[in-house]
Scaffold this active site. Structure first.
Site, PDB file in Angstrom:
ATOM      1  N   LYS A 174       0.791  -1.066  -0.033  1.00 28.27           N
ATOM      2  CA  LYS A 174       0.176   0.022   0.179  1.00 28.27           C
ATOM      3  C   LYS A 174       0.893   1.392   0.085  1.00 28.27           C
ATOM      4  O   LYS A 174       2.084   1.283   0.305  1.00 28.27           O
ATOM      5  CB  LYS A 174      -0.791   0.049   1.155  1.00 28.27           C
ATOM      6  N   TYR A 188      17.893  29.237   8.795  1.00 28.92           N
ATOM      7  CA  TYR A 188      16.721  29.789   9.084  1.00 28.92           C
ATOM      8  C   TYR A 188      16.908  29.896  10.406  1.00 28.92           C
ATOM      9  O   TYR A 188      17.104  28.825  11.097  1.00 28.92           O
ATOM     10  CB  TYR A 188      15.332  29.177   8.682  1.00 28.92           C
TER      11      TYR A 188
END
Ligand SMILES: *Cc1c(COP(=O)(O)O)cnc(C)c1O
Length: 365
Positions: A33, A258
């Protein structure tokens, strides 16, 4: 071209499948899946088709993708069908379906399949997600067994906490399952059963049924938080790698990236790597998260950004532009990386995006 790649080792996939089947004892449904946990469902199903007893998927869309690619092996819809209209496709494409609720039994009763359906009847043995309550189970099974629309029935359940090796719940769930399905076979033949997901296969040898349902372990990642003698034999299938695309030499006291989450404490050589959270790398990987730099252990420093992250090259004097960085795979294990980043190996593997995948270890895939 951007040098970011996910290499998929199909030999490792086959090795892990064989290990799963050995542990489960009898048959194993390879769970593919979510695009085979990010590895490519069609390529993984093709690589396993000669030996897999069947495949498990989350929905009919995933099953049809495999059928359209020519996969002929049994395919089980692990959550069953979402609406009655799917039964026609289930019949046409010869799929197996889980039944986890009353309304699905009603829908099967109204359907006119061209051949008897194979049904995996799911018991909720304590996870409380999908499945029939123990008090309903027997009656539902007997209803299905009398319908001409239904052929073979497999009894299944799913564990909630099999990754917690000191937790009694797995044994309790297995005991409730065994007690509920006892004596429910036809003509003295017991019902075939299916219990184990990867953590149960690896960690709970005493709770196996006829059909194992390995997912994560096929891809070579451990479901456990700690080292484990069997899980540690798995071979990683996916290796995600990129390269150093820029370098800066910084003095002491300079921020990197950042938010200035990392500030240099020594003269530091910073390497920028083409890999970010938009590729599926954990956004909140802390300073010190392991990477491999040209095959040697190194560390992430500074905040991971969308398309890039930064690593410390100070102790890697031979590294430079184009140096190979393994983000996870054969050397940096997905389970270890996930644990460092407060995520799971499941999420890490399924979350790979934008990264081209290429196959290694298989000439015909
Ligand atoms: C996803 C899934 C599995 C596989 O679980 P893993 O922990 O990845 O091995 C097995 N059974 C069901 C019903 C599932 O949904």
């Amino acid at each position: 071209m951007r040098p970011t790649r996910a290499l998929i080792d199909l030999e490792a996939l086959r090795y892990n499948y064989r290990l799963a089947r050995e542990l489960g004892g009898r048959k194993a449904l390879a769970v593919v899946k979510a695009d085979a946990y990010g590895h490519g469902a069609v390529r993984c199903a093709r690589a396993l088709e000669a030996e897999a007893d069947g495949f498990g998927v989350a929905c009919i869309e995933e099953a049809l993708e495999l059928r359209e690619a020519g996969i002929r092996a049994p395919i089980l819809l692990l959550e069953g069908f979402f609406e009655a209209a799917e039964l026609e496709l289930i019949d046409v494409h010869d799929l197996w379906t889980v039944v986890q609720a009353d309304w699905q039994i009603d829908a099967i009763e109204r359907a006119r399949p061209s051949r008897p359906l194979t049904v995996w009847l799911k018991l909720d043995s304590g996870m409380h997600r999908l499945g029939l309550a123990p008090s309903q189970y027997r009656a539902c099974l007997q209803r299905l067994q009398t319908m001409p629309q239904v052929g073979e029935v497999v009894a299944m359940t799913h564990f909630a906490r099999a990754d917690e090796l000191d937790c009694p719940r797995t044994r309790e769930q297995a005991a409730l399952f065994t007690q509920t399905v006892e004596g429910l076979g036809i003509d003295g033949r017991p019902l075939p059963t299916s219990l184990g997901n990867s953590p149960a296969l690896l960690g709970w040898p005493e709770v196996q049924g006829d059909w194992a349902r390995p997912g994560l372990m096929l891809y070579g990642a451990t479901p456990f938080a700690a080292p484990h003698p069997v899980a540690d034999r798995l071979q990683p299938v996916m290796t995600v790698e990129s390269q150093v695309i820029a370098i800066s030499e910084l003095p002491v006291g300079e921020p990197v990236g950042y938010g200035a989450r990392f500030v240099t404490e020594r003269p530091t050589r910073v390497g920028v790597v083409a890999m970010g959270y938009a590729d599926g790398y954990p956004q909140f990987a802390p300073n010190g998260t392991p990477v491999m730099i040209d095959g040697r252990p190194g560390q992430v420093i500074g905040r991971v950004s969308m398309d890039m992250l930064t690593v410390d090259l100070t102790d890697h004097p031979d590294a430079g532009l184009g140096s190979r960085i393994e983000l996870w795979g054969r050397q940096v294990r997905a389970g270890d990386l996930a644990a460092r980043c407060a995520t799971s190996a499941y999420r890490l593997l399924c979350g790979v995006k934008r990264v081209p995948r290429s196959v290694v270890g298989d000439s015909d895939a």
